[in-house]
Write a protein that holds these residues in place. Structure first.
Motif, short mmCIF file in Angstrom:
data_model
loop_
_atom_site.label_atom_id
_atom_site.label_comp_id
_atom_site.label_asym_id
_atom_site.label_seq_id
_atom_site.Cartn_x
_atom_site.Cartn_y
_atom_site.Cartn_z
N LEU A 11 40.58 -20.35 -32.38
CA LEU A 11 39.45 -19.77 -33.10
C LEU A 11 39.54 -20.10 -34.58
O LEU A 11 40.63 -20.36 -35.10
CB LEU A 11 39.43 -18.25 -32.94
CG LEU A 11 38.99 -17.67 -31.61
CD1 LEU A 11 39.06 -16.14 -31.64
CD2 LEU A 11 37.58 -18.12 -31.25
N GLU A 12 38.41 -20.08 -35.24
CA GLU A 12 38.34 -20.22 -36.70
C GLU A 12 38.13 -18.82 -37.30
O GLU A 12 37.58 -17.93 -36.63
CB GLU A 12 37.17 -21.14 -37.09
CG GLU A 12 37.37 -22.59 -36.67
CD GLU A 12 38.56 -23.25 -37.35
OE1 GLU A 12 38.86 -22.91 -38.53
OE2 GLU A 12 39.20 -24.10 -36.70
N GLU A 15 35.10 -16.72 -36.76
CA GLU A 15 34.83 -16.27 -35.40
C GLU A 15 35.56 -14.96 -35.08
O GLU A 15 35.63 -14.55 -33.92
CB GLU A 15 35.24 -17.36 -34.41
CG GLU A 15 34.42 -18.62 -34.53
CD GLU A 15 34.89 -19.71 -33.61
OE1 GLU A 15 34.10 -20.14 -32.74
OE2 GLU A 15 36.06 -20.14 -33.72
N LEU A 18 34.23 -12.47 -32.42
CA LEU A 18 34.51 -12.76 -31.01
C LEU A 18 35.82 -12.09 -30.56
O LEU A 18 35.88 -11.47 -29.50
CB LEU A 18 34.64 -14.27 -30.78
CG LEU A 18 33.41 -15.09 -30.48
CD1 LEU A 18 33.78 -16.57 -30.40
CD2 LEU A 18 32.74 -14.65 -29.21
N LEU A 19 36.85 -12.25 -31.37
CA LEU A 19 38.15 -11.67 -31.06
C LEU A 19 38.08 -10.15 -31.10
O LEU A 19 38.62 -9.47 -30.23
CB LEU A 19 39.21 -12.19 -32.02
CG LEU A 19 40.64 -11.68 -31.81
CD1 LEU A 19 41.14 -11.99 -30.40
CD2 LEU A 19 41.57 -12.27 -32.86
N ILE A 51 43.79 -14.64 -36.65
CA ILE A 51 43.31 -16.02 -36.46
C ILE A 51 43.93 -16.94 -37.52
O ILE A 51 44.41 -18.03 -37.19
CB ILE A 51 41.78 -16.08 -36.49
CG1 ILE A 51 41.20 -15.37 -35.26
CG2 ILE A 51 41.28 -17.52 -36.56
CD1 ILE A 51 39.71 -15.09 -35.33
N VAL A 67 42.15 -19.45 -27.16
CA VAL A 67 41.22 -18.53 -26.52
C VAL A 67 40.45 -19.29 -25.45
O VAL A 67 40.29 -20.51 -25.53
CB VAL A 67 40.24 -17.87 -27.52
CG1 VAL A 67 40.99 -17.00 -28.51
CG2 VAL A 67 39.40 -18.90 -28.23
N LEU A 69 36.85 -19.40 -23.75
CA LEU A 69 35.49 -18.98 -24.05
C LEU A 69 34.53 -19.39 -22.93
O LEU A 69 34.80 -20.33 -22.18
CB LEU A 69 35.02 -19.62 -25.36
CG LEU A 69 35.87 -19.35 -26.60
CD1 LEU A 69 35.44 -20.26 -27.74
CD2 LEU A 69 35.78 -17.89 -27.00
N SER A 73 30.34 -20.62 -25.79
CA SER A 73 31.23 -20.06 -26.82
C SER A 73 30.76 -18.71 -27.37
O SER A 73 31.15 -18.30 -28.45
CB SER A 73 31.42 -21.05 -27.98
OG SER A 73 32.10 -22.19 -27.54
N MET A 76 34.49 -14.35 -25.42
CA MET A 76 35.89 -14.62 -25.15
C MET A 76 36.24 -14.03 -23.79
O MET A 76 36.10 -12.83 -23.58
CB MET A 76 36.77 -14.02 -26.25
CG MET A 76 38.21 -14.39 -26.15
SD MET A 76 39.11 -13.84 -27.62
CE MET A 76 40.75 -13.74 -26.90
#
Length: 178
Positions: A11-12, A15, A18-19, A51, A67, A69, A73, A76
């Motif tokens: 992940l970036e 993001e 999402l986490l 991350i 992760v 996805l 995307s 998760m």
């Protein structure tokens, strides 16, 4: 990495939502299998820091926190980390993983980890991938066996999980020679 039903990558920092969604939606589901978590674990900033630390660990070849996805995307499904990377004469790592409650039983973790192990033995050039599980986590034991991991031992009071020192079955998969 891509599989038939997933995208697997790091992940970036942007993001982090999402986490955070994965962590909050699966808090109770994952709690029996993980260390005790602080409240920061369930914050956007805590996810962003996780991350960033993971990206730094991957750059330093210490750990690879991937992760899993959905193909778009947007969600998760699962996460896994190849941690405790040791190079030199060992060329090994420990594999840890978890899957969202709503995605359990669909074969997605097998699909993702099958691709991950090929990546571990290919581009990452590991010789050995180790994965340990609590004896009461029979589902995890079956998954590892299906992936070709072999039991190598039993460690009493091995890791502190959910506040208790838990026994673990020690398994590993060694890259085929050739």
């Amino acid at each position: 990495m891509r599989t038939a039903r997933t995208i697997i990558r790091l992940l970036e920092p942007d993001e982090a939502p999402l986490l955070l969604r994965y962590r909050t939606e699966n808090c109770q589901h994952l709690e029996p299998w993980e260390p005790l978590r602080t409240t920061a674990h369930y914050t956007l900033e805590g996810c962003r820091q996780t991350i960033e630390a993971g990206l730094e660990a991957a750059r330093a070849d210490r750990a690879y926190p991937f992760v899993v996805l959905t193909p778009d995307s947007d969600e998760m499904i699962a996460g896994f980390t190849m941690a405790n990377v040791v190079r030199g004469v060992f060329q090994a790592c420990h594999l840890g993983y978890g899957v969202a409650a709503r995605h359990e039983g669909k074969g997605l973790m097998f699909e993702a980890l099958d691709a991950a192990i090929r990546y571990a033995f290919g581009p990452l050039d590991f010789h050995r991938v180790m994965a340990n599980y609590m004896p009461r986590n029979e589902r995890s034991g079956r998954l590892l066996e299906r992936l070709g991991f072999e039991r190598e031992g039993y460690a009493k009071r091995y890791l502190k999980i959910d506040g208790l020192w838990e026994d673990h079955v020690l398994t590993a998969k060694v890259r085929a020679e050739g």
